[in-house]
Design a protein around this motif. Sequence first.
Motif, PDB file in Angstrom:
ATOM      1  N   VAL A 105      -3.786  -5.008   2.228  1.00 26.63           N
ATOM      2  CA  VAL A 105      -5.176  -3.863   2.040  1.00 26.63           C
ATOM      3  C   VAL A 105      -5.872  -3.579   0.568  1.00 26.63           C
ATOM      4  N   TYR A 157      -7.802  -8.323   6.506  1.00 25.20           N
ATOM      5  CA  TYR A 157      -6.542  -7.608   6.823  1.00 25.20           C
ATOM      6  C   TYR A 157      -5.274  -8.328   7.246  1.00 25.20           C
ATOM      7  N   PHE A 187      -1.842   0.911   2.633  1.00 26.91           N
ATOM      8  CA  PHE A 187      -2.929   2.316   2.714  1.00 26.91           C
ATOM      9  C   PHE A 187      -3.524   3.415   1.934  1.00 26.91           C
ATOM     10  N   THR A 188      -2.309   3.752   1.502  1.00 25.11           N
ATOM     11  CA  THR A 188      -1.884   5.165   0.501  1.00 25.11           C
ATOM     12  C   THR A 188      -2.199   4.675  -0.811  1.00 25.11           C
ATOM     13  N   TRP A 208      -6.942   3.304   2.013  1.00 26.10           N
ATOM     14  CA  TRP A 208      -7.652   3.153   3.175  1.00 26.10           C
ATOM     15  C   TRP A 208      -9.364   3.731   3.163  1.00 26.10           C
TER      16      TRP A 208
END
Lengths: 327, 329
Positions: B105, B178, B190-191, B216
Motif C-alpha cells: 500500500v 498494489y 491499509f490502516t 487506504w
Amino acid sequence: MAEGSILKSQDDVVLSVEHVKKKIGRKWIIHDVTFDVREGEVFGFLGPNGAGKTTTIRMLVDLIKPTNGVIRVCGYDVNKNQEQALRFVGSIVENPEAYTYLTGWENLEHFARMQRGIDRQRIQEVVDIVRLDQRIHDKVSTYSLGMRQRLGIAQALLGRPKLLILDEPTNGLDPKGIKELRQFIRQLADEGLAVFVSSHLLSEIQLLCDRVAIISKGRVLAVGPVEELVSENAQYVIWDLSPVGEGRSILSRQAGVEVISDAEEVLDDAIIAGMGQEAIVTRMDEEHVASIIRQLVSAGIEVKGVHKINPTLEQLFLKMTEGESID
Amino acid sequence: MINLLPLVKNETIKIIKKKRFYVVLLILIVLVPMFTYAQMRSAERTREKFHDDWRLEVQQQITDNENSLSSDRVPDEWKKFRKIFIQQLQYYLDHDVNPNEPNGVTFTREFLDNSIALFIPLLVMAIASDIVSGERTSGTIKMLLTRPVKRWKVLLSKLIALVMYNSLIVVSTVIITYLISGAVFGYKGFTIPVFTGFLIRGSEVDMSAVHAVPQWEYLLMQAGLAWFVSLVVGVLAFMVSVLVRSTAASIVVMMAALIAGSILTNMASAWNSAKYLFMVNLQLTNYLSGTPAPIEGMSLTFSLIVLTVWGAAAIAISFLVFTKRDILN
C-alpha cells in the motif's frame, strides 16, 4: 403520356442540387452546380480529375458545407437537417474506408448502431447482396481492394437508402469486377434506387448511366441523357484498308468525311495502341459508312476492318466549351 | 434521432479492438516490477544500516522529538506537527509496524505521488491522442460523419468513452501497482496512519488542520486527484487530436507540454503568472502531503480551478471546431 411523365419526374426527384458554390480559402472551387437525380436512374457525374467532383460529392453528404446554394435529399436540406436527410443516403466517398482492425461484420455492426431499425437480419441481407458471406468474419486488413469495395457498398446499403452515392467506384477493380459492379448498380436502380456515380471516364459513364452531368473547372457544362450528349458530338471511324494509299484518296474525296492526319490529338492512347500502323482515322457521320464500304470494294480495295470510336471526354469538353471564354 | 448509448458502445469497442488499452496495461505490467525492484534494493540497504532493529530506531526518533517539545525556540506550529509525528511513530510501535519497511500500500501511495504529473497522463494520452485523429488518418471519419447522426453526438460519444477509459486506467494503475509490489513487500498496510490537512498560506505551511487518516483513505484521495489530472490532460490531448490530422503530431504536442511543465515546476518560482499554465498544476498530491507548491499563491483549490478552466476550454474548442469544420481529406 407526356404529361404523366413530367409529373413523375417532378415527384421522383431524390436529390436536388441548386446553384451550389464553394469557396475554400480565397479560391472558388465550385462555381455553379445544379442538377437533379431521380428515383430509379443511374446518374453519372463526369469530369476530369480536379474538376470538383469529389468536392461536390463531399457537399452532398455534408462533409463540406456549401458557401451558397441548397442541396436537398428527399426534400430535406442536407446541410441543415443532416439527421433527416442522411437517413436516405448511402455513400462511398473516394476510397471505401473501413476499420481494418475489425472484421467486416464488426464494421457493419458499427455502422448499424448509428442508425435506427437495422438489425442482424438486415446486416446478413446486405452481406448476401454483395456476396461477402465467405470472408465477412475475417479482419478487414486481410481483404483485397475489391472486397473492401464490396464491404463499402454493403455499408452504404445498410440503412435502406433511396440515394446511393459512389465516387469513382471502378477505381482499382479488375475488368471482371467492373462488369459485376455495373450489373449490380443497374439492378439496384431497377429496384428503384437513385444511384449517383462519378467518373472521369466517358466510356464508363456510357456503359452505366442513364443521364449525366458534365463538370469542368467547378461548373456543370451540360446535363442530359447520355446518348444525346455523346451522339451530338462527332464520331470517329477507323479504317484498315489495302492498299492504303488508294483507300486514303477515296476516303478523302467523300463529302462529310474528314481524314485526320494526327490521330494522337483526338484519340485515346489505348485505341491508338490497338490499331494498325496503316490505319486511317476519319471524322464522319456513321450513316455514310455502308455506302463508302461499297465504293471501296467496287474500286478493288480490300476492307480489312472498320471501327467506330466514340469521342473522348476531352473532345466532348472541347466541343462544349467552343466559343466560350476560357478562364 | 439516435441516442448516445450505441455510439459510446462503438467507441469503446474500437479502443479495445485497436489494442490501445492493452498497450496501457502492458506498459504498467512491464514498468511496475522495475520500480518495485528498485524500491526493494533501497529497502535492503536501509535495513543493513540499522542492523535489523527497527524498534530501537523508532524509539530513538520519538525521544528526540519529545525533547524538542520542551524547547522554547521551537515555534508552536512545529510543536503541533511534532506531537502528531510522535503519535504516528507511537502508533507504529504499538501496532508492531515498521514505518521504514515498505509494503504494497505504501509503495502504491508513493508510486501515485511520482506518476500523477507525467506517467498516468501519458497512459491516458495513448488513448486520447488517437481518438479523433485516428479516424482522420484512416479516412473512416468520412463514414462516421455521413451517417444520420449529428456531429456533436459523434464527438460526445468519443469524449464519454475517453472519460470511461481514463477511470479504468487510474484504477488499473492502482490495482496493478498494489498487486505487483505486494508480491514483494506484502499486501498489508491499509490502516497505517498518514498525515494530511496541510494548508499553504503564502510561503508558510499552516499545520493547524493536520490530522491522520488511514492509508487506504489517503490512497483514495490520491487516486481521485490522479483521475482529475489525467482527465484534464486527456481532454487537452482530445482537443489536439481534433485539431491536428496525425496521431503522432498530437502525441508530440502533448508530450512537449507535459515535459515543459515539469521543467517549469523546477525553475519558475520567480515567474508568478506561470501558475496559470495547466502543466505546472499537475502535482496535486503534493497538497495532500504538504510539499510546498512550486509558485507562490498556488493551493489545491487554485490548481483545481486552473485545471477545470483549461479542461472546459479544451472541450469547448473541440466541439466548436469538430462541428463546423469541412472534412477535406
